[in-house]
Scaffold this motif. Structure first.
Motif, mmCIF file in Angstrom:
data_model
loop_
_atom_site.group_PDB
_atom_site.id
_atom_site.type_symbol
_atom_site.label_atom_id
_atom_site.label_comp_id
_atom_site.label_asym_id
_atom_site.label_seq_id
_atom_site.Cartn_x
_atom_site.Cartn_y
_atom_site.Cartn_z
ATOM 1 N N ILE A 47 -5.483 3.964 4.362
ATOM 2 C CA ILE A 47 -5.532 5.318 3.806
ATOM 3 C C ILE A 47 -4.292 6.101 4.215
ATOM 4 O O ILE A 47 -3.701 6.835 3.408
ATOM 5 N N PHE A 48 -3.886 5.934 5.467
ATOM 6 C CA PHE A 48 -2.701 6.618 5.997
ATOM 7 C C PHE A 48 -1.459 6.243 5.188
ATOM 8 O O PHE A 48 -0.633 7.109 4.854
ATOM 9 N N LEU A 83 0.833 -1.203 0.000
ATOM 10 C CA LEU A 83 0.000 0.000 0.000
ATOM 11 C C LEU A 83 0.868 1.254 0.000
ATOM 12 O O LEU A 83 0.552 2.237 -0.692
ATOM 13 N N PHE A 84 1.962 1.231 0.761
ATOM 14 C CA PHE A 84 2.870 2.383 0.792
ATOM 15 C C PHE A 84 3.502 2.597 -0.582
ATOM 16 O O PHE A 84 3.594 3.741 -1.059
ATOM 17 N N ILE A 99 6.634 3.302 10.571
ATOM 18 C CA ILE A 99 5.266 3.698 10.215
ATOM 19 C C ILE A 99 4.544 2.547 9.521
ATOM 20 O O ILE A 99 3.361 2.294 9.770
ATOM 21 N N ILE A 100 5.246 1.838 8.646
ATOM 22 C CA ILE A 100 4.643 0.687 7.958
ATOM 23 C C ILE A 100 4.264 -0.391 8.968
ATOM 24 O O ILE A 100 3.178 -0.988 8.872
ATOM 25 N N ILE A 101 5.130 -0.635 9.946
ATOM 26 C CA ILE A 101 4.837 -1.629 10.986
ATOM 27 C C ILE A 101 3.606 -1.221 11.786
ATOM 28 O O ILE A 101 2.726 -2.040 12.071
ATOM 29 N N LYS A 109 0.761 9.809 15.974
ATOM 30 C CA LYS A 109 -0.008 9.314 14.824
ATOM 31 C C LYS A 109 0.156 7.804 14.652
ATOM 32 O O LYS A 109 -0.816 7.097 14.367
ATOM 33 N N SER A 110 1.382 7.309 14.820
ATOM 34 C CA SER A 110 1.643 5.885 14.594
ATOM 35 C C SER A 110 0.949 5.005 15.628
ATOM 36 O O SER A 110 0.395 3.958 15.282
ATOM 37 N N VAL A 111 0.976 5.425 16.901
ATOM 38 C CA VAL A 111 0.312 4.637 17.938
ATOM 39 C C VAL A 111 -1.208 4.701 17.760
ATOM 40 O O VAL A 111 -1.899 3.680 17.849
#
Length: 203
Positions: free
Chosen positions: A95-96, A24-25, A137-139, A78-80
Motif C-alpha cells: 500500500i505504501f 507496485l511503485f 524506499i523501494i528496497i 517510515k522506511s525502517v
C-alpha cells in the motif's frame, strides 16, 4: 554484518520481492496519472499536506536545515518501520508503494495539465535526490514484502507440518537489520541532496 557487500548480497536473495516492489511503485504512478474521483481527492489531500509542511519549513529561521531534518527523519523512520510492518503479510509495504507512486504520478500529470515546466519538475525537482531516495524506499518495501512472504511460509509450514517450507528466521532478521542500516545511510545522503541541491535548483 553491516558491510555494503553484505547488503548487496542480501538484495540478491529478495530479487522477486524487489521486482514486485518496483512494479507496485510503477503501478502507483500510473494510477496517480489517470486518477479520478475519490482517488483524485485522496491525492489532492496528500499534496495539500505536503505543500503546507513545505510552506512551514520555508518560513523557519533556517529553511535548508529544517528541510534536511524533516526529510531525513520522515523518510528514514517510515522506511525502517515499513520493513517490520511487512510482518502483517506484506500488505502495508504494498500500500505504501502504491500511494507514494500515485502521489508522484499525480503531481507530474497535474503539472503537465497546468502547463508547468516538466523539465524543471523532473530533472531539477525529482532526479537529484530521487535517484537515491526512490530506490531506497523501494528496497525497504521489498524487504517488508519479503517479511510478509516469510510469515506466510511459516504459517503454511505450521499448518502442513512441512519442513520444506520452514523459514530460517535468524538469517532473515539479520538481513533486515543490515538493510535498515544502509537504507538510513542512503536516505541521509538523499536528504542532504534534497535540502541543498534540489532546494537551490527550485528556489
Amino acid at each position: 554484518m553491516l558491510s555494503f557487500n553484505t547488503f548487496i548480497k542480501d538484495l540478491r536473495t529478495i530479487r522477486a520481492a524487489l521486482l514486485l516492489a518496483t512494479l507496485l511503485f510503477i503501478a502507483g504512478g500510473v494510477m496517480g496519472w489517470i486518477g479520478t474521483g475519490s482517488l483524485q481527492e485522496l491525492l489532492n489531500e496528500q499534496l495539500k499536506g505536503i505543500s503546507q509542511i513545505s510552506g512551514d519549513l520555508r518560513e523557519s529561521s533556517n529553511p535548508q536545515w529544517s528541510f534536511f531534518v524533516f526529510i531525513f527523519l520522515n523518510n528514514s523512520i517510515k522506511s525502517v518501520v515499513i520493513i517490520f510492518l511487512g510482518a502483517l503479510f506484506g500488505l502495508l509495504p504494498a500500500i505504501f508503494l502504491l500511494i507514494n507512486g500515485a502521489v508522484i504520478g499525480y503531481l507530474i500529470h497535474l503539472s503537465a495539465i497546468q502547463g508547468q515546466d516538466l523539465f524543471t519538475l523532473i530533472v531539477k525537482g525529482l532526479l537529484p535526490h530521487g535517484i537515491i531516495e526512490i530506490p531506497a524506499i523501494i528496497i525497504a518495501c521489498a524487504f517488508g514484502i519479503a517479511f510478509g512472504s516469510k510469515v506466510w511460509s511459516t504459517l503454511l509450514a505450521a499448518i502442513t507440518r512441512s519442513e520444506r517450507r520452514a523459514v530460517v528466521w535468524p538469517a532473515f532478521m539479520r538481513q533486515t537489520l543490515t538493510a535498515s542500516f544502509w537504507i538510513v545511510i542512503l536516505l541521509f545522503v538523499a536528504a542532504i541532496i534534497e535540502s541543498t541541491i534540489t532546494f537551490s535548483l527550485l528556489s
